[in-house]
Design a protein around this motif. Structure first.
Motif, PDB file in Angstrom:
ATOM      1  N   ILE A 168       2.990 -56.324 -19.845  1.00  9.76           N
ATOM      2  CA  ILE A 168       3.247 -57.410 -18.903  1.00  9.76           C
ATOM      3  C   ILE A 168       3.207 -56.890 -17.473  1.00  9.76           C
ATOM      4  CG2 ILE A 168       5.016 -59.022 -18.070  1.00  9.76           C
ATOM      5  CD1 ILE A 168       5.851 -59.401 -21.000  1.00  9.76           C
ATOM      6  N   ALA A 169       3.806 -55.728 -17.240  1.00  7.76           N
ATOM      7  CA  ALA A 169       3.787 -55.138 -15.894  1.00  7.76           C
ATOM      8  C   ALA A 169       2.357 -54.951 -15.406  1.00  7.76           C
ATOM      9  CB  ALA A 169       4.537 -53.809 -15.900  1.00  7.76           C
ATOM     10  N   ARG A 170       1.498 -54.421 -16.249  1.00  5.16           N
ATOM     11  CA  ARG A 170       0.103 -54.178 -15.844  1.00  5.16           C
ATOM     12  C   ARG A 170      -0.616 -55.491 -15.524  1.00  5.16           C
ATOM     13  NH1 ARG A 170      -0.859 -48.850 -16.623  1.00  5.16           N
ATOM     14  NH2 ARG A 170       0.286 -47.766 -18.288  1.00  5.16           N
ATOM     15  N   GLN A 171      -0.384 -56.523 -16.328  1.00  5.68           N
ATOM     16  CA  GLN A 171      -1.030 -57.807 -16.072  1.00  5.68           C
ATOM     17  C   GLN A 171      -0.531 -58.438 -14.775  1.00  5.68           C
ATOM     18  OE1 GLN A 171      -3.549 -59.581 -17.558  1.00  5.68           O
ATOM     19  NE2 GLN A 171      -3.911 -57.670 -18.665  1.00  5.68           N
ATOM     20  N   LEU A 172       0.755 -58.361 -14.517  1.00  2.99           N
ATOM     21  CA  LEU A 172       1.302 -58.957 -13.293  1.00  2.99           C
ATOM     22  C   LEU A 172       0.855 -58.177 -12.059  1.00  2.99           C
ATOM     23  CD1 LEU A 172       4.914 -59.923 -14.445  1.00  2.99           C
ATOM     24  CD2 LEU A 172       2.891 -61.385 -14.255  1.00  2.99           C
ATOM     25  N   LEU A 173       0.744 -56.870 -12.192  1.00  5.42           N
ATOM     26  CA  LEU A 173       0.228 -56.066 -11.079  1.00  5.42           C
ATOM     27  C   LEU A 173      -1.226 -56.427 -10.796  1.00  5.42           C
ATOM     28  CD1 LEU A 173       1.855 -52.671 -12.051  1.00  5.42           C
ATOM     29  CD2 LEU A 173       2.262 -53.895  -9.903  1.00  5.42           C
ATOM     30  N   GLU A 174      -1.999 -56.600 -11.856  1.00  3.90           N
ATOM     31  CA  GLU A 174      -3.408 -56.981 -11.697  1.00  3.90           C
ATOM     32  C   GLU A 174      -3.533 -58.345 -11.022  1.00  3.90           C
ATOM     33  OE1 GLU A 174      -6.937 -58.057 -14.770  1.00  3.90           O
ATOM     34  OE2 GLU A 174      -6.054 -56.057 -15.035  1.00  3.90           O
ATOM     35  N   ALA A 175      -2.545 -59.206 -11.257  1.00  4.13           N
ATOM     36  CA  ALA A 175      -2.556 -60.542 -10.649  1.00  4.13           C
ATOM     37  C   ALA A 175      -2.081 -60.532  -9.200  1.00  4.13           C
ATOM     38  CB  ALA A 175      -1.689 -61.486 -11.466  1.00  4.13           C
ATOM     39  N   GLY A 176      -1.662 -59.356  -8.710  1.00  6.77           N
ATOM     40  CA  GLY A 176      -1.294 -59.242  -7.303  1.00  6.77           C
ATOM     41  C   GLY A 176       0.188 -59.359  -6.995  1.00  6.77           C
ATOM     42  N   HIS A 177       1.032 -59.271  -8.023  1.00 14.66           N
ATOM     43  CA  HIS A 177       2.475 -59.363  -7.802  1.00 14.66           C
ATOM     44  C   HIS A 177       3.080 -57.997  -7.500  1.00 14.66           C
ATOM     45  CE1 HIS A 177       2.318 -63.500  -9.073  1.00 14.66           C
ATOM     46  NE2 HIS A 177       1.814 -63.164 -10.256  1.00 14.66           N
ATOM     47  N   GLN A 178       4.280 -58.003  -6.925  1.00 14.97           N
ATOM     48  CA  GLN A 178       5.047 -56.792  -6.696  1.00 14.97           C
ATOM     49  C   GLN A 178       6.173 -56.751  -7.727  1.00 14.97           C
ATOM     50  OE1 GLN A 178       2.861 -58.317  -3.920  1.00 14.97           O
ATOM     51  NE2 GLN A 178       4.935 -59.118  -3.701  1.00 14.97           N
ATOM     52  N   LEU A 179       6.471 -55.560  -8.227  1.00 15.11           N
ATOM     53  CA  LEU A 179       7.406 -55.467  -9.339  1.00 15.11           C
ATOM     54  C   LEU A 179       8.627 -54.603  -9.031  1.00 15.11           C
ATOM     55  CD1 LEU A 179       4.958 -54.952 -12.353  1.00 15.11           C
ATOM     56  CD2 LEU A 179       5.735 -57.099 -11.310  1.00 15.11           C
ATOM     57  N   LEU A 180       9.732 -55.007  -9.662  1.00 16.66           N
ATOM     58  CA  LEU A 180      10.939 -54.200  -9.742  1.00 16.66           C
ATOM     59  C   LEU A 180      11.094 -53.871 -11.228  1.00 16.66           C
ATOM     60  CD1 LEU A 180      11.446 -56.851  -7.701  1.00 16.66           C
ATOM     61  CD2 LEU A 180      13.502 -55.528  -7.186  1.00 16.66           C
ATOM     62  N   LEU A 181      11.152 -52.604 -11.558  1.00 15.27           N
ATOM     63  CA  LEU A 181      11.085 -52.175 -12.945  1.00 15.27           C
ATOM     64  C   LEU A 181      12.414 -51.632 -13.447  1.00 15.27           C
ATOM     65  CD1 LEU A 181       7.669 -50.264 -12.788  1.00 15.27           C
ATOM     66  CD2 LEU A 181       8.056 -52.665 -13.373  1.00 15.27           C
ATOM     67  N   HIS A 182      12.900 -52.210 -14.531  1.00 15.52           N
ATOM     68  CA  HIS A 182      14.089 -51.690 -15.199  1.00 15.52           C
ATOM     69  C   HIS A 182      13.670 -50.969 -16.471  1.00 15.52           C
ATOM     70  CE1 HIS A 182      16.645 -52.200 -18.783  1.00 15.52           C
ATOM     71  NE2 HIS A 182      17.562 -51.656 -18.006  1.00 15.52           N
ATOM     72  N   TYR A 183      14.364 -49.857 -16.746  1.00  9.58           N
ATOM     73  CA  TYR A 183      14.152 -49.150 -18.008  1.00  9.58           C
ATOM     74  C   TYR A 183      15.488 -48.580 -18.472  1.00  9.58           C
ATOM     75  CZ  TYR A 183      14.656 -44.595 -15.725  1.00  9.58           C
ATOM     76  OH  TYR A 183      15.163 -43.504 -15.054  1.00  9.58           O
ATOM     77  N   HIS A 184      15.527 -48.178 -19.719  1.00  8.29           N
ATOM     78  CA  HIS A 184      16.734 -47.549 -20.263  1.00  8.29           C
ATOM     79  C   HIS A 184      16.547 -46.041 -20.360  1.00  8.29           C
ATOM     80  CE1 HIS A 184      19.682 -46.937 -23.867  1.00  8.29           C
ATOM     81  NE2 HIS A 184      20.172 -46.456 -22.737  1.00  8.29           N
TER      82      HIS A 184
END
Length: 237
Positions: free
Chosen positions: A18-34
């Motif tokens: 999902i992150a890769r698709q949203l980045l490709e669509a031009g969005h900026q991301l805040l990423l959470h991980y465990h």
């Protein structure tokens, strides 16, 4: 300009897709991980400036969730809840500790995160909230009773919140995957996988990208009239 989107569980197979698709669509991301920071580091190397923040937190722990909430200072336009872990076993052998952790991870932490971010979305009269739930949240599965129950709770939350915030211009939906080829299903042997494929009309597992393509669409303007939906991506299972 794209939206600022928080992905909760960005290091999982579906979260990363999902992150890769949203980045490709031009969005900026805040990423959470465990725990899996390696994947997060790879996304940062590939997309540098489009990654606004990285957060580590164990959202099955109430205190860690509260710590995470204090870190959310950047304006956020959308949320994807994609984190999770499976639990397999007989219900009568499930410990209360496991029940508490699963409820915190899948129900209470998403509630608290949404509750904190919702006021600003309402003030801007725009926002997108997306849950990645599960086919078991609708159908239920033996030996996965607790997992099925918390995923069902997510589905109900989506349907109810969607009605409440629709007048404020905020969309709330869920994608309900069937059998997806991820590490969560890595415990199954080939014989068990083959038996499941026989029950799926398309005779195969889905891929994380099958989920990610729909997530990308739900963050686009073209999906503006989809509200309170639980969208099955199951290959007909």
């Amino acid at each position: 300009m794209g939206k600022n989107i928080l992905i909760v569980g960005a290091s999982g197979d579906i979260g990363t897709a999902i992150a890769r698709q949203l980045l490709e669509a031009g969005h900026q991301l805040l990423l959470h991980y465990h725990t899996n920071k390696q994947i997060i580091n790879e996304l940062c190397k590939e997309h540098g400036e489009a990654i606004l923040a990285i957060y580590q937190a164990d959202l099955s722990n109430e205190q860690d969730c509260k710590r995470f909430l204090k870190m959310l200072e950047i304006s956020i336009d959308g949320i994807v809840f994609a984190s999770g872990k499976a639990y397999y076993g007989l219900f009568q052998e499930t410990s209360e500790t496991t029940m508490d952790e699963m409820i915190q991870l899948y129900v209470k932490s998403p509630w608290l995160i949404t509750k904190q971010l919702l006021p600003k979305m309402i003030s801007k009269q725009t926002g997108t909230i997306l849950f990645i739930t599960s086919i078991w949240g609708e159908q239920g599965a033996s030996n996965e009773v607790v997992y099925s129950a918390v995923k069902g709770a997510q589905n109900s939350f989506v349907k109810a919140l969607a009605k409440e915030v629709a007048p404020s211009g905020i969309s709330v939906n869920a994608i309900s995957p069937g059998f997806i080829d991820t590490k969560m299903n890595g415990h199954l042997c080939e014989k068990e996988r083959a038996a499941i494929f026989k029950e799926i009309p398309q005779n195969r597992a889905g891929t994380p990208d099958d989920i990610a393509y729909m997530a990308r669409f739900l963050f686009s303007d073209e999906s503006s009239y989809i509200q309170g939906a639980i969208i099955d991506i199951t290959g007909g299972w």
